[in-house]
Design an enzyme around this catalytic site. Structure first.
Site, PDB file in Angstrom:
ATOM      1  N   GLU A  79       0.823  -1.205   0.000  1.00 52.17           N
ATOM      2  CA  GLU A  79       0.000   0.000   0.000  1.00 52.17           C
ATOM      3  C   GLU A  79       0.858   1.257   0.000  1.00 52.17           C
ATOM      4  OE1 GLU A  79      -2.439  -3.359   1.248  1.00 52.17           O
ATOM      5  OE2 GLU A  79      -0.485  -2.611   1.928  1.00 52.17           O
ATOM      6  N   HIS A 116      -9.596  -6.504  10.009  1.00 54.89           N
ATOM      7  CA  HIS A 116     -10.315  -6.471   8.733  1.00 54.89           C
ATOM      8  C   HIS A 116     -11.762  -6.006   8.900  1.00 54.89           C
ATOM      9  CE1 HIS A 116      -6.973  -9.222   7.875  1.00 54.89           C
ATOM     10  NE2 HIS A 116      -7.187  -9.014   6.589  1.00 54.89           N
TER      11      HIS A 116
END
Length: 336
Positions: A65, A134
């Site tokens: 990322e 998550h």
């Protein structure tokens, strides 16, 4: 919205439709992220785009990322309009510098000599047992830093209109979609997010909340998944003679305080509902904003949010910490 629309879309299809239209009209628009090309996004956020636009404009990226969000910022500053997807918003931590210090601030730091017209899409939310790394809904984390706009669709209609507006905006936009609302087979959506969607292009202005249900006794302010849980609670409350108004924020930055205040001046009672953490978050900001502008109209306040704990993996524990319609209903009753 048009009075008669013959087709309904899921939220994921509405998003893709807006993105595809913008890509056809502007060659500078491209999409990048993990599993967004061949796979079509694990939440169907890009399904079908690679087949039409190819790998040059729908790019699978390495699992870094830091690298690809930094690349998106650079591309935006050079005049392109990237859409960069965080598979899970929880992963923003490894690219915090790229988001917090580059994407959000480079226009200001350059004296407006560069703009950063990029969209950061991110999947948010729990309710499907994916544990603490998550399942977060970090709206407030993004809204806290000046320089980014933050939008949160709750239905397919909003998803398309907000996406068109996000891609066309000359400022960076964090577009945060709830997994549970996307309408994918393995993660069933509640009733509500699949809506009539016009085929033609349209935009929804940022900073324009929508009153999803009108009422006179209490104002429920919320966003994303919890718009639908608030509507369920309102229907149940109506059986007890309590008429609740439901305000869908749609965007956090800019924030439509005018619509919230107008509702409070009518009902006097405020319930703010959020799937983000309670402390230092959206619920506190909404309450403070109302107190700043309409303290005299405010008779009672309730906040319904995630307690300050990591989101558990075990289903009974996750269900305990994430607010549901019953929690909202009880909060409204306490205001009466």
């Amino acid at each position: 919205m048009a009075e008669q629309i013959d087709r309904e879309l899921t939220m994921s299809r509405a998003m893709v439709e807006a993105i595809a239209t913008e890509m056809r009209e502007n060659d500078e628009v491209f999409y990048m992220g993990e599993d967004v090309a061949d796979y079509g996004g694990i939440f169907d956020s890009t399904e079908g785009l690679r087949e039409e636009f190819g790998y040059d404009r729908v790019m699978d990226v390495p699992i870094s990322e830091t690298a690809y969000l930094g690349a998106a910022v650079g591309a935006a500053q050079e005049g392109m309009r990237p859409i960069a997807e965080l598979m899970f918003v929880d992963f923003f931590g490894v690219a915090m510098d790229q988001i917090y210090n580059q994407m959000a601030k480079n226009t200001y730091m350059s004296g407006a000599n560069v703009s950063v017209p990029m969209v950061l899409t991110a999947a948010v939310g729990g309710t499907y047992n994916d544990a603490a790394q998550h399942s977060q809904t970090l709206y407030g984390t993004f809204a806290h830093v000046p320089g980014m706009k933050v939008v949160v669709p709750s239905t397919a209609y909003e998803a398309k209109g907000l996406m068109h507006n996000a891609i066309r905006d000359d400022d960076p936009v964090a577009y945060m979609f709830h997994k549970r609302l996307m309408g994918i087979g393995w993660l069933p959506a509640p009733d509500g997010p699949k809506t009539p969607v016009p085929e033609e292009e349209y935009t929804i202005p940022f900073g324009s909340a929508d009153v999803k249900r009108e009422g006179d006794d209490a104002t429920i302010v919320t966003l994303g998944l919890h718009v639908h849980r608030a509507l369920d609670a309102a229907e149940s409350l109506a059986d007890d003679g309590i008429d609740a108004e439901v305000v869908d924020l749609r965007s956090l930055v800019p924030l439509d305080t005018d619509t919230i205040v107008a509702s409070i001046e009518k009902t006097g009672n405020l319930v703010v509902v959020d799937e983000d953490y309670r402390s230092y978050g959206v619920t506190g900001e909404i309450v403070a904003s109302v107190a700043d502008e309409a303290l005299g109209a405010l008779e009672s306040v309730e906040r319904v949010a995630l307690p300050d704990v990591p989101i558990p993996y075990a289903r009974p524990l996750e269900n305990e910490v994430i607010p549901d319609a019953g929690d909202i209903e009880n909060a409204v009753k306490r205001t009466q």
